[in-house]
Write a protein that holds these residues in place. Structure first.
Motif, PDB file in Angstrom:
ATOM      1  N   ARG A  19      31.839  -2.404  50.524  1.00  0.00           N
ATOM      2  CA  ARG A  19      31.414  -1.122  49.944  1.00  0.00           C
ATOM      3  C   ARG A  19      29.975  -1.197  49.445  1.00  0.00           C
ATOM      4  O   ARG A  19      29.185  -0.257  49.649  1.00  0.00           O
ATOM      5  CB  ARG A  19      32.357  -0.709  48.814  1.00  0.00           C
ATOM      6  CG  ARG A  19      33.714  -0.236  49.290  1.00  0.00           C
ATOM      7  CD  ARG A  19      34.529   0.416  48.188  1.00  0.00           C
ATOM      8  NE  ARG A  19      34.744  -0.435  47.023  1.00  0.00           N
ATOM      9  CZ  ARG A  19      35.731  -1.313  46.890  1.00  0.00           C
ATOM     10  NH1 ARG A  19      36.609  -1.479  47.874  1.00  0.00           N
ATOM     11  NH2 ARG A  19      35.858  -2.030  45.782  1.00  0.00           N
ATOM     12  N   GLU A  23      26.867   1.054  50.751  1.00  0.00           N
ATOM     13  CA  GLU A  23      26.131   1.974  49.884  1.00  0.00           C
ATOM     14  C   GLU A  23      24.674   1.572  49.679  1.00  0.00           C
ATOM     15  O   GLU A  23      23.799   2.426  49.593  1.00  0.00           O
ATOM     16  CB  GLU A  23      26.810   2.034  48.512  1.00  0.00           C
ATOM     17  CG  GLU A  23      28.181   2.666  48.535  1.00  0.00           C
ATOM     18  CD  GLU A  23      28.958   2.443  47.238  1.00  0.00           C
ATOM     19  OE1 GLU A  23      28.377   1.925  46.258  1.00  0.00           O
ATOM     20  OE2 GLU A  23      30.157   2.779  47.220  1.00  0.00           O
ATOM     21  N   ARG A  24      24.404   0.264  49.563  1.00  0.00           N
ATOM     22  CA  ARG A  24      23.075  -0.209  49.173  1.00  0.00           C
ATOM     23  C   ARG A  24      22.385  -1.069  50.217  1.00  0.00           C
ATOM     24  O   ARG A  24      21.245  -1.477  50.013  1.00  0.00           O
ATOM     25  CB  ARG A  24      23.184  -1.040  47.888  1.00  0.00           C
ATOM     26  CG  ARG A  24      23.833  -0.300  46.755  1.00  0.00           C
ATOM     27  CD  ARG A  24      23.981  -1.183  45.562  1.00  0.00           C
ATOM     28  NE  ARG A  24      24.837  -0.547  44.567  1.00  0.00           N
ATOM     29  CZ  ARG A  24      25.076  -1.048  43.386  1.00  0.00           C
ATOM     30  NH1 ARG A  24      24.537  -2.191  43.038  1.00  0.00           N
ATOM     31  NH2 ARG A  24      25.864  -0.417  42.544  1.00  0.00           N
ATOM     32  N   GLU A 101      30.289   5.535  59.431  1.00  0.00           N
ATOM     33  CA  GLU A 101      29.768   4.623  58.410  1.00  0.00           C
ATOM     34  C   GLU A 101      30.301   3.216  58.614  1.00  0.00           C
ATOM     35  O   GLU A 101      29.583   2.243  58.430  1.00  0.00           O
ATOM     36  CB  GLU A 101      30.110   5.131  57.012  1.00  0.00           C
ATOM     37  CG  GLU A 101      29.330   6.357  56.608  1.00  0.00           C
ATOM     38  CD  GLU A 101      29.710   6.863  55.227  1.00  0.00           C
ATOM     39  OE1 GLU A 101      30.434   6.167  54.491  1.00  0.00           O
ATOM     40  OE2 GLU A 101      29.271   7.969  54.891  1.00  0.00           O
TER      41      GLU A 101
END
Length: 180
Positions: A19, A23-24, A101
């Motif tokens: 995750r 996200e980063r 994603e």
């Protein structure tokens, strides 16, 4: 205070790392960010994964199963009369149209092996796994070429944002197979 047994902690840490990278990006991955995301003490992440590369290896191994699993589950490749190029083109389209994603994350971790040698064996496992599935339907050299072709097509779609062209993929895969 006695230690609490938490058999799922290692898996929660891997899931949290996935995750965080989603996200980063890989640059945002630290033991601290993963510990916060997994809601575990910082020491737990370093206990299970001494280095970030160890954690990335586990994350890549888990995310890298996507396309291989799709081929294994829905391959439809058992029939010798199957048009292999058409089936692979359709499966690739299905994969790219699914969890975009997740596909991007899988490739981000896969390409990270360029700069992180610890990831290279896992990236090679992915290519070998798909190649092994395809080698049951063609020779190993052609299977390897098909994997390279699929990799290239997927990377072009992901990097350019162009829509996946199943007819083009089918034609190119067919050319590789006809040259075998």
């Amino acid at each position: 205070m006695p230690r609490r047994h938490d058999p799922e902690r290692r898996q929660r840490i891997i899931d949290a790392a996935i995750r965080v990278v989603g996200e980063r990006g890989i640059a945002g991955l630290t033991h601290r960010t993963v510990a916060a995301e997994a809601d575990v003490p910082l020491g737990s992440t370093t206990y299970h994964f001494a280095t970030l590369d160890d954690l990335l290896v586990a994350a890549l191994r888990q995310t890298g199963e996507g396309f291989t699993a799709l081929i294994a589950e829905r391959g439809g490749l058992d029939d010798p009369d199957t048009d292999l190029a058409a089936r692979l083109a359709a499966l690739t389209g299905e994969w790219l149209a699914g969890d975009r994603e997740g596909v991007e994350l899988e490739y981000e971790l896969y390409v990270a092996a360029l700069r992180r040698p610890a990831l290279r064996p896992v990236a090679a496992e992915w290519a070998h796994g798909v190649g092994t599935l395809l080698a049951a339907h063609t020779d190993p050299v052609t299977a390897r070429a098909l994997v390279a072709m699929l990799d290239g097509v997927c990377l072009q779609v992901l990097l350019t944002g162009a829509p996946y062209d199943e007819a083009y993929a089918r034609e190119m895969l067919g050319r590789v197979l006809r040259g075998a």
